[in-house]
Design an enzyme around this catalytic site. Structure first.
Site, PDB file in Angstrom:
ATOM      1  N   PHE A  49       1.106   4.970   0.807  1.00 41.63           N
ATOM      2  CA  PHE A  49       0.445   6.355   1.615  1.00 41.63           C
ATOM      3  C   PHE A  49       1.455   7.510   1.113  1.00 41.63           C
ATOM      4  O   PHE A  49       2.417   7.523   0.913  1.00 41.63           O
ATOM      5  CB  PHE A  49       0.998   5.967   3.206  1.00 41.63           C
ATOM      6  CG  PHE A  49       0.189   4.718   3.555  1.00 41.63           C
ATOM      7  CD1 PHE A  49      -0.921   4.942   4.563  1.00 41.63           C
ATOM      8  CD2 PHE A  49       0.685   3.417   3.482  1.00 41.63           C
ATOM      9  CE1 PHE A  49      -1.834   3.856   5.012  1.00 41.63           C
ATOM     10  CE2 PHE A  49      -0.091   2.420   4.246  1.00 41.63           C
ATOM     11  CZ  PHE A  49      -1.170   2.364   4.915  1.00 41.63           C
ATOM     12  N   THR A  71       0.823  -1.225   0.040  1.00 36.86           N
ATOM     13  CA  THR A  71       0.044   0.019  -0.129  1.00 36.86           C
ATOM     14  C   THR A  71       0.937   1.238  -0.083  1.00 36.86           C
ATOM     15  O   THR A  71       1.935   1.175   0.853  1.00 36.86           O
ATOM     16  CB  THR A  71      -0.985   0.021   1.219  1.00 36.86           C
ATOM     17  OG1 THR A  71      -1.737  -1.058   1.136  1.00 36.86           O
ATOM     18  CG2 THR A  71      -1.823   1.414   1.216  1.00 36.86           C
TER      19      THR A  71
END
Length: 283
Positions: free
Chosen positions: A177, A175
């Protein structure tokens, strides 16, 4: 004020992957869980936190829902990026065996990322609002047939056993960010690669997008991300989110942005920040 200056906010409950990202990127900072993205942005505006850790996209599940609408309206600036490897764990009550588990609860994206492994184990997926919240519920209910798919931090936070590690089907599950703050930064491109993130809306004329992006090609500027999404329910009008390599003060980037502005109704820079070293490892 000293405490809040050393605080980073995230959306979710303790043990969430965003919480894990905060600890990985800023181990010396305190973390502040927030119920929603809006609450997280408000925490920074109100001085309860200095930074916000915002998930943008996942290598398996794609972009995080609604985040591209929220970023431009947040009033905050991107000052850094962080790539967090996602390792899903199957969590159960202390002393539980894998054979006892009948259901596994988690966020719908986490469940989809573990679909094959869940099927192979004969465990029925149950959709929950978030990963760490599912872990908290397993701990609270005390049902030995229930499990949660969440992080190692969630296991630690809620006193659960890891019944099976690395539940994700894809090894590259990561992921991205972005870290946001009230004030922008101006990093020196001489010290390393820079990313510039912005949103824009092109004029409603034929080939407007082609012409708007032409300047990046002719000036040798690499666009690493480009996504469109509709605004206010109008399917004839789209806003675009883009990441590019380079700093706006660099000649090629400056000329490309000038050409973009000529063919656009609005261009808004969300942040200029150092590229994560993770990018260099991606080939």
């Amino acid at each position: 004020m000293a405490v809040t200056q050393n605080t980073i906010a995230f959306q979710g409950v303790p043990g969430a992957y965003s919480n894990l990202a905060c600890r990985a990127a800023y181990p010396a900072m305190q973390t502040l869980p927030c119920a929603s993205f809006e609450d997280m942005f408000a925490a920074v505006h109100e001085g309860r936190a200095r930074l916000a850790m915002v998930p943008i996209e996942n290598s398996v599940a794609g972009r995080v829902a609604d985040i591209h609408h929220l970023l431009p309206e947040s009033g905050l600036h991107i000052i850094a990026e962080h790539f967090q490897r996602v390792n899903h764990q199957l969590l159960g009550l202390k002393g539980t065996t894998l054979a006892e588990i009948k259901t596994a609860a988690s966020h719908i994206q986490a469940l989809s990322q573990c679909r094959n492994n869940l099927r192979a184990l004969g465990i029925r997926p149950v959709v929950h609002a978030d990963t760490a919240g599912a872990a908290a519920e397993v701990a609270q209910k005390g049902d030995r047939s229930m499990a949660a798919i969440a992080s190692t931090l969630a296991a630690e936070t809620y006193g659960l056993d890891i019944l099976k590690g690395d539940m994700e089907d894809a090894e590259h599950n990561t992921t991205r960010f972005v870290v946001m703050a009230k004030e922008p930064i101006d990093p020196d491109p001489a010290k390393g690669p820079i990313v510039t993130s912005f949103v824009f809306r092109v004029r409603s004329v034929p080939a407007a997008l082609y012409k708007a992006l032409g300047g990046f090609a002719t000036n040798g500027v690499n666009i690493t991300k480009l996504e469109s999404y509709i605004l206010d329910g109008h399917f004839s009008s789209a806003q675009f989110y883009a990441d590019i390599d380079g700093h706006p003060d660099q000649r090629g980037v400056r000329l490309a942005l000038e050409e973009l502005s000529f063919f656009s109704r609005e261009v808004r820079i969300l942040g200029v920040y150092p590229a994560s070293p993770f990018r260099q490892g991606q080939g």
